[in-house]
Write a protein that holds these residues in place. Structure first.
Motif, PDB file in Angstrom:
ATOM      1  N   TYR A   1      52.348  28.738  28.765  1.00  0.00           N
ATOM      2  CA  TYR A   1      52.429  27.288  28.595  1.00  0.00           C
ATOM      3  C   TYR A   1      51.406  26.789  27.578  1.00  0.00           C
ATOM      4  CZ  TYR A   1      54.903  28.157  32.912  1.00  0.00           C
ATOM      5  OH  TYR A   1      55.742  28.678  33.860  1.00  0.00           O
ATOM      6  N   ILE A   2      51.539  25.534  27.193  1.00  0.00           N
ATOM      7  CA  ILE A   2      50.598  24.962  26.227  1.00  0.00           C
ATOM      8  C   ILE A   2      49.660  23.960  26.899  1.00  0.00           C
ATOM      9  CG2 ILE A   2      52.061  25.357  24.217  1.00  0.00           C
ATOM     10  CD1 ILE A   2      52.803  22.339  24.386  1.00  0.00           C
ATOM     11  N   SER A   3      49.547  24.026  28.201  1.00  0.00           N
ATOM     12  CA  SER A   3      48.626  23.161  28.929  1.00  0.00           C
ATOM     13  C   SER A   3      47.423  23.977  29.398  1.00  0.00           C
ATOM     14  CB  SER A   3      49.324  22.523  30.135  1.00  0.00           C
ATOM     15  OG  SER A   3      49.864  23.518  30.965  1.00  0.00           O
ATOM     16  N   PRO A   4      46.252  23.344  29.445  1.00  0.00           N
ATOM     17  CA  PRO A   4      45.069  24.063  29.941  1.00  0.00           C
ATOM     18  C   PRO A   4      45.120  24.243  31.452  1.00  0.00           C
ATOM     19  CG  PRO A   4      44.511  21.795  29.430  1.00  0.00           C
ATOM     20  CD  PRO A   4      45.935  21.986  29.013  1.00  0.00           C
ATOM     21  N   GLY A   5      44.188  25.021  31.958  1.00  0.00           N
ATOM     22  CA  GLY A   5      44.124  25.252  33.396  1.00  0.00           C
ATOM     23  C   GLY A   5      44.843  26.515  33.807  1.00  0.00           C
ATOM     24  N   ILE A   6      44.608  27.597  33.061  1.00  0.00           N
ATOM     25  CA  ILE A   6      45.214  28.884  33.426  1.00  0.00           C
ATOM     26  C   ILE A   6      44.782  29.230  34.857  1.00  0.00           C
ATOM     27  CG2 ILE A   6      45.275  31.352  32.890  1.00  0.00           C
ATOM     28  CD1 ILE A   6      44.722  30.578  29.953  1.00  0.00           C
ATOM     29  N   PRO A   7      45.720  29.577  35.730  1.00  0.00           N
ATOM     30  CA  PRO A   7      45.348  29.890  37.113  1.00  0.00           C
ATOM     31  C   PRO A   7      44.318  31.010  37.187  1.00  0.00           C
ATOM     32  CG  PRO A   7      47.732  29.647  36.921  1.00  0.00           C
ATOM     33  CD  PRO A   7      47.174  29.635  35.522  1.00  0.00           C
ATOM     34  N   ASP A   8      43.456  30.917  38.169  1.00  0.00           N
ATOM     35  CA  ASP A   8      42.353  31.866  38.303  1.00  0.00           C
ATOM     36  C   ASP A   8      42.833  33.308  38.412  1.00  0.00           C
ATOM     37  OD1 ASP A   8      40.685  29.674  38.226  1.00  0.00           O
ATOM     38  OD2 ASP A   8      40.391  29.596  40.399  1.00  0.00           O
ATOM     39  N   GLU A   9      44.001  33.510  39.011  1.00  0.00           N
ATOM     40  CA  GLU A   9      44.478  34.881  39.222  1.00  0.00           C
ATOM     41  C   GLU A   9      44.881  35.579  37.930  1.00  0.00           C
ATOM     42  OE1 GLU A   9      47.888  32.062  40.577  1.00  0.00           O
ATOM     43  OE2 GLU A   9      45.698  32.176  40.807  1.00  0.00           O
ATOM     44  N   TYR A  10      44.983  34.840  36.833  1.00  0.00           N
ATOM     45  CA  TYR A  10      45.271  35.468  35.538  1.00  0.00           C
ATOM     46  C   TYR A  10      44.046  36.219  34.992  1.00  0.00           C
ATOM     47  CZ  TYR A  10      49.924  33.592  34.537  1.00  0.00           C
ATOM     48  OH  TYR A  10      51.266  33.335  34.555  1.00  0.00           O
ATOM     49  N   PHE A  11      42.875  35.906  35.524  1.00  0.00           N
ATOM     50  CA  PHE A  11      41.642  36.511  35.035  1.00  0.00           C
ATOM     51  C   PHE A  11      41.190  37.632  35.958  1.00  0.00           C
ATOM     52  CE2 PHE A  11      41.663  32.185  33.445  1.00  0.00           C
ATOM     53  CZ  PHE A  11      41.321  32.347  32.108  1.00  0.00           C
ATOM     54  N   GLY A  12      40.796  38.756  35.351  1.00  0.00           N
ATOM     55  CA  GLY A  12      40.154  39.804  36.124  1.00  0.00           C
ATOM     56  C   GLY A  12      38.815  39.304  36.630  1.00  0.00           C
ATOM     57  N   ARG A  13      38.416  39.795  37.790  1.00  0.00           N
ATOM     58  CA  ARG A  13      37.150  39.380  38.389  1.00  0.00           C
ATOM     59  C   ARG A  13      36.298  40.605  38.678  1.00  0.00           C
ATOM     60  NH1 ARG A  13      37.342  34.473  40.966  1.00  0.00           N
ATOM     61  NH2 ARG A  13      35.105  34.550  40.661  1.00  0.00           N
ATOM     62  N   ALA A  14      34.995  40.399  38.776  1.00  0.00           N
ATOM     63  CA  ALA A  14      34.074  41.464  39.173  1.00  0.00           C
ATOM     64  C   ALA A  14      33.004  40.846  40.052  1.00  0.00           C
ATOM     65  CB  ALA A  14      33.449  42.121  37.946  1.00  0.00           C
ATOM     66  N   GLU A  15      32.583  41.580  41.034  1.00  0.00           N
ATOM     67  CA  GLU A  15      31.560  41.072  41.957  1.00  0.00           C
ATOM     68  C   GLU A  15      30.294  40.728  41.186  1.00  0.00           C
ATOM     69  OE1 GLU A  15      29.177  42.455  45.971  1.00  0.00           O
ATOM     70  OE2 GLU A  15      31.027  43.488  45.421  1.00  0.00           O
ATOM     71  N   GLY A  16      29.769  39.544  41.470  1.00  0.00           N
ATOM     72  CA  GLY A  16      28.534  39.103  40.830  1.00  0.00           C
ATOM     73  C   GLY A  16      28.730  38.460  39.462  1.00  0.00           C
ATOM     74  N   VAL A  17      29.978  38.385  38.985  1.00  0.00           N
ATOM     75  CA  VAL A  17      30.256  37.738  37.697  1.00  0.00           C
ATOM     76  C   VAL A  17      30.957  36.415  37.976  1.00  0.00           C
ATOM     77  CG1 VAL A  17      31.450  37.905  35.484  1.00  0.00           C
ATOM     78  CG2 VAL A  17      30.434  39.953  36.509  1.00  0.00           C
ATOM     79  N   PRO A  18      30.304  35.300  37.673  1.00  0.00           N
ATOM     80  CA  PRO A  18      30.898  33.997  38.007  1.00  0.00           C
ATOM     81  C   PRO A  18      32.063  33.630  37.094  1.00  0.00           C
ATOM     82  CG  PRO A  18      28.825  33.697  36.847  1.00  0.00           C
ATOM     83  CD  PRO A  18      28.989  35.177  37.058  1.00  0.00           C
ATOM     84  N   MET A  19      32.889  32.722  37.598  1.00  0.00           N
ATOM     85  CA  MET A  19      34.000  32.204  36.805  1.00  0.00           C
ATOM     86  C   MET A  19      34.146  30.713  37.064  1.00  0.00           C
ATOM     87  SD  MET A  19      38.019  33.265  36.625  1.00  0.00           S
ATOM     88  CE  MET A  19      38.523  32.480  38.136  1.00  0.00           C
ATOM     89  N   THR A  20      34.333  29.946  36.006  1.00  0.00           N
ATOM     90  CA  THR A  20      34.627  28.528  36.154  1.00  0.00           C
ATOM     91  C   THR A  20      36.066  28.404  36.632  1.00  0.00           C
ATOM     92  OG1 THR A  20      33.106  27.993  34.348  1.00  0.00           O
ATOM     93  CG2 THR A  20      34.727  26.312  34.943  1.00  0.00           C
ATOM     94  N   LYS A  21      36.235  27.831  37.814  1.00  0.00           N
ATOM     95  CA  LYS A  21      37.561  27.748  38.423  1.00  0.00           C
ATOM     96  C   LYS A  21      38.483  26.818  37.627  1.00  0.00           C
ATOM     97  CE  LYS A  21      36.626  30.179  42.232  1.00  0.00           C
ATOM     98  NZ  LYS A  21      35.243  30.532  42.017  1.00  0.00           N
ATOM     99  N   SER A  22      39.767  27.037  37.788  1.00  0.00           N
ATOM    100  CA  SER A  22      40.795  26.378  36.987  1.00  0.00           C
ATOM    101  C   SER A  22      40.643  24.858  36.903  1.00  0.00           C
ATOM    102  CB  SER A  22      42.178  26.737  37.556  1.00  0.00           C
ATOM    103  OG  SER A  22      43.182  26.028  36.900  1.00  0.00           O
ATOM    104  N   GLU A  23      40.497  24.205  38.045  1.00  0.00           N
ATOM    105  CA  GLU A  23      40.451  22.729  38.055  1.00  0.00           C
ATOM    106  C   GLU A  23      39.206  22.207  37.347  1.00  0.00           C
ATOM    107  OE1 GLU A  23      42.786  24.350  41.444  1.00  0.00           O
ATOM    108  OE2 GLU A  23      40.697  24.644  40.818  1.00  0.00           O
ATOM    109  N   ILE A  24      38.076  22.878  37.541  1.00  0.00           N
ATOM    110  CA  ILE A  24      36.831  22.479  36.874  1.00  0.00           C
ATOM    111  C   ILE A  24      36.925  22.806  35.385  1.00  0.00           C
ATOM    112  CG2 ILE A  24      34.341  22.883  36.756  1.00  0.00           C
ATOM    113  CD1 ILE A  24      35.303  21.333  39.266  1.00  0.00           C
ATOM    114  N   ARG A  25      37.572  23.917  35.074  1.00  0.00           N
ATOM    115  CA  ARG A  25      37.747  24.314  33.675  1.00  0.00           C
ATOM    116  C   ARG A  25      38.525  23.259  32.886  1.00  0.00           C
ATOM    117  NH1 ARG A  25      41.303  28.604  33.795  1.00  0.00           N
ATOM    118  NH2 ARG A  25      39.972  29.432  35.437  1.00  0.00           N
ATOM    119  N   VAL A  26      39.578  22.718  33.483  1.00  0.00           N
ATOM    120  CA  VAL A  26      40.376  21.679  32.819  1.00  0.00           C
ATOM    121  C   VAL A  26      39.500  20.479  32.464  1.00  0.00           C
ATOM    122  CG1 VAL A  26      42.219  19.983  33.178  1.00  0.00           C
ATOM    123  CG2 VAL A  26      42.571  22.347  33.859  1.00  0.00           C
TER     124      VAL A  26
END
Length: 197
Positions: free
Chosen positions: A6-31
């Motif tokens: 899509y061409i809208s921001p806010g890619i769902p969090d599950e699209y991103f790989g995660r690792a323990e101890g590595v933070p991620m800006t969650k989708s809603e806050i990212r938008v």
């Protein structure tokens, strides 16, 4: 999982790989953070303390002709940013180093996002202030009680026009046969425009 179609921001969090101890800006806050950055074509953007790279990746997807630099000191996070950028086909630049020390060699920035500071917030903001062009925007996300006021006070003292937004979000969550609201940590988003431009 395929590239975000899509061409809208806010890619769902599950699209991103995660690792323990590595933070991620969650989708809603990212938008919200992306909107506060006020991106424009061909902008030079820093994501300082990039973590999983979610903000930098979204910036690059919306700025194909821009230059987006993900700045991160944690080697595990740097590897994760590479993987996430590859998965989502975001051709961003990864700077493996400690901010603010590594900022001086980078091109001047039009926009800077500070998602993590590792306890060096004031030094990082000083480095960002030196690198940010006049009229540029700096956005700081804060989850701790101390860092929000610290960032706001620093930026005001440097003559920035500042706005602050506190965001509390709850998302639906399944528990057994029930759908409940699951609260996330409140986040303060500080957006500040540097004078002179």
């Amino acid at each position: 999982m395929n590239k975000w179609p899509y061409i809208s921001p806010g890619i769902p969090d599950e699209y991103f790989g995660r690792a323990e101890g590595v933070p991620m800006t969650k989708s809603e806050i990212r938008v919200l953070s992306l909107s506060k950055l006020r991106l424009f074509p061909q902008a030079v953007v820093y994501d300082v303390g990039a973590g999983s790279g979610s903000v930098a990746i979204e910036c690059k997807l919306w700025l194909p002709d821009g230059r987006v630099l993900a700045i991160e000191k944690n080697p595990r996070a740097v590897e994760l940013i590479k993987q996430n950028a590859e998965r989502l086909e975001a051709d961003l630049e990864i700077v493996a180093g400690n901010a603010p020390d590594c900022l001086a060699d980078l091109p001047p920035a039009d926009r800077i996002f500070v998602g993590g500071s590792g306890g060096r917030l004031e030094a990082i903001l000083e480095g960002c202030d030196l690198q940010l062009k006049a009229g540029g925007w700096l956005v700081v996300n804060s989850v701790s009680l101390a860092s929000g006021p610290q960032a706001y006070s620093f930026l005001k003292s440097r003559g920035y026009d500042c706005e602050a937004t506190q965001v509390s979000i709850a998302v639906s969550s399944s528990r057994g046969s029930s759908e409940l609201w699951q609260a996330r940590n409140p986040v303060v988003i500080i957006a500040a425009r540097k004078g002179g431009g």
